[in-house]
Design an enzyme around this catalytic site. Structure first.
Site, mmCIF file in Angstrom:
data_model
loop_
_atom_site.group_PDB
_atom_site.id
_atom_site.type_symbol
_atom_site.label_atom_id
_atom_site.label_comp_id
_atom_site.label_asym_id
_atom_site.label_seq_id
_atom_site.Cartn_x
_atom_site.Cartn_y
_atom_site.Cartn_z
ATOM 1 N N GLU A 46 50.233 45.415 44.791
ATOM 2 C CA GLU A 46 49.794 44.007 44.808
ATOM 3 C C GLU A 46 48.624 43.800 45.767
ATOM 4 O O GLU A 46 47.733 43.007 45.501
ATOM 5 C CB GLU A 46 50.955 43.079 45.172
ATOM 6 C CG GLU A 46 51.996 42.944 44.077
ATOM 7 C CD GLU A 46 51.439 42.376 42.770
ATOM 8 O OE1 GLU A 46 50.383 41.716 42.787
ATOM 9 O OE2 GLU A 46 52.063 42.616 41.720
ATOM 10 N N TYR A 129 51.323 34.594 47.498
ATOM 11 C CA TYR A 129 51.365 35.339 46.239
ATOM 12 C C TYR A 129 52.073 36.687 46.416
ATOM 13 O O TYR A 129 52.995 37.020 45.666
ATOM 14 C CB TYR A 129 49.943 35.568 45.683
ATOM 15 C CG TYR A 129 49.965 36.521 44.519
ATOM 16 C CD1 TYR A 129 50.352 36.090 43.263
ATOM 17 C CD2 TYR A 129 49.692 37.875 44.699
ATOM 18 C CE1 TYR A 129 50.453 36.966 42.196
ATOM 19 C CE2 TYR A 129 49.788 38.775 43.647
ATOM 20 C CZ TYR A 129 50.159 38.307 42.398
ATOM 21 O OH TYR A 129 50.262 39.178 41.361
ATOM 22 N N ASP A 147 48.813 33.229 41.478
ATOM 23 C CA ASP A 147 47.402 33.488 41.804
ATOM 24 C C ASP A 147 46.531 32.779 40.772
ATOM 25 O O ASP A 147 47.043 31.976 39.971
ATOM 26 C CB ASP A 147 47.128 34.998 41.854
ATOM 27 C CG ASP A 147 47.290 35.662 40.495
ATOM 28 O OD1 ASP A 147 47.666 34.961 39.527
ATOM 29 O OD2 ASP A 147 47.025 36.867 40.383
#
Ligand code: SF4
Length: 357
Positions: A46, A129, A147
């Site tokens: 991520e 996020y 996001d």
């Protein structure tokens, strides 16, 4: 249109989840960080995926996990090694923050990635996020991971016309996600929305005719999907010109310098850069002598290239130069053989400049 506080009255959440998850089950992208739900791998992926395309990330992810397969391996690694593994991926503060946070995980949580929002959001580089992505994907908790892509998809699905460039709008989308997320399989739900945004509900020309949730989509029904999401213009990108000097000494070694340990591209290596505004060759030479204590002789300009960051652009003018006289008192630059440049982490712009050697 849905505004703050309004409900999802005409939205069949159960059917939506069923259609979305059925499609995801049959069509999910085969991505290396999806092989298991290891929170460390989810975390690394991520962070790498922020501002970066999936195809670019995949080889970096493999290489990074090979070098630093565990939280402990990354925590004890040398920062220069970590930056080297990140070289070319850009936004290097991501790598530094990740290592910083991983060290906190080792020190404070026995090397186990925390599974609760409070502890996760206390770690460096983990925003709302990434926190939501780790909690949902790795720990299967019904947490939103919102996001720009997710805001685009939900803007269209629910005909939301709030400006997604405004930080407060994210909160609205997080509360929307909390209402519609599957509690049985939040991990797949969030990944399905990400895949839908990446492959079907794309920024330009969404493929509505192929969309598995088209019958739930209010933007499509009203024919406004192309006008959504609403996004106000960001600030103008400032241009800064530099002369970049490829300086060789008598041994044909090349001068490189390390950037300061904070700010843009901190601790990475580069060829010396002179901030120029209409500077002549002579002025560049004089400026360099005054700042570095080294007399150089510049050749003609070799090439120029622009490198765009999110908030500014470097206009790089590349020159070859010969070291004529060295009166340095402090080692601002290091001379290395051309073959040794590979041992140092460079930012993308200077990797491109290496092609001119
Ligand atoms: Fe996006 Fe079109 Fe699907 Fe709506 S129908 S979610 S606009 S791809």
């Amino acid at each position: 249109m849905i505004g703050k506080g309004s409900s999802l009255q005409n939205f069949n959440i159960e059917m939506f989840q069923e259609d979305l998850l059925g499609w995801y089950d049959a069509n999910k992208r085969d991505l290396p960080w999806r092989k298991d739900q290891d929170p460390y791998k989810v975390w690394v992926s991520e962070i790498m995926l922020q501002q970066t395309k999936v195809d670019t990330v995949i080889p970096y992810f493999h290489n990074f996990l090979e070098k630093f397969p565990t939280v402990h391996a990354l925590a004890t690694a040398d920062e220069q090694e970590v930056l080297k593994a990140w070289e070319g991926l850009g936004y290097y503060s991501r790598a530094r923050n990740l290592q910083h946070a991983v060290r906190e995980v080792v020190e404070n949580y026995g090397g186990q990635v925390p599974n609760n929002p409070k502890e996760l959001e206390g770690l460096k580089g983990i925003g709302s996020y990434t926190k939501g992505a780790i909690l949902s994907i790795a720990f299967n908790q019904p947490e939103p991971a919102v996001d720009g892509n997710v805001m685009r998809v939900f803007s269209r699905l629910l005909n939301i016309d709030e400006d997604i460039a405004q930080p407060k709008t994210k909160k609205l989308f997080e509360s929307v996600t909390r209402e519609v997320i599957s509690h049985e399989d939040p991990s797949s739900f969030n990944q399905a929305i990400m895949d839908l945004g990446a492959t079907i509900c794309t920024p330009k020309s969404p493929a509505c005719l192929l969309c598995p949730v088209q019958e739930h989509c209010q933007g499509y029904e009203l024919g406004v999907e192309q006008q959504l999401p609403i996004k106000s213009k960001t600030k103008k990108n400032k241009k800064i010109p530099y002369a970049v000097l490829i300086i060789r000494n008598e041994q044909d070694e090349i001068a490189i310098e390390q950037r300061p340990d904070n700010g843009l591209l901190a601790n990475l290596w580069q060829f010396p850069m002179v901030p120029i505004q209409e500077m002549s060759l002579e002025l560049i030479e004089n400026w360099f002598y005054a700042q570095y204590g080294m007399k150089i002789k510049l050749g003609e300009k070799q090439a120029d290239l622009n490198h765009v960051f999110s908030h500014l652009t470097w206009e790089l003018n590349i020159y070859h130069a010969k070291l004529e006289h060295d009166t340095r008192e402090e080692e601002k630059v290091t001379f290395v053989a051309e073959g040794e440049l590979n041992f140092y982490p460079f930012p993308v712009s200077h990797l491109k400049i290496r092609e001119f050697l």
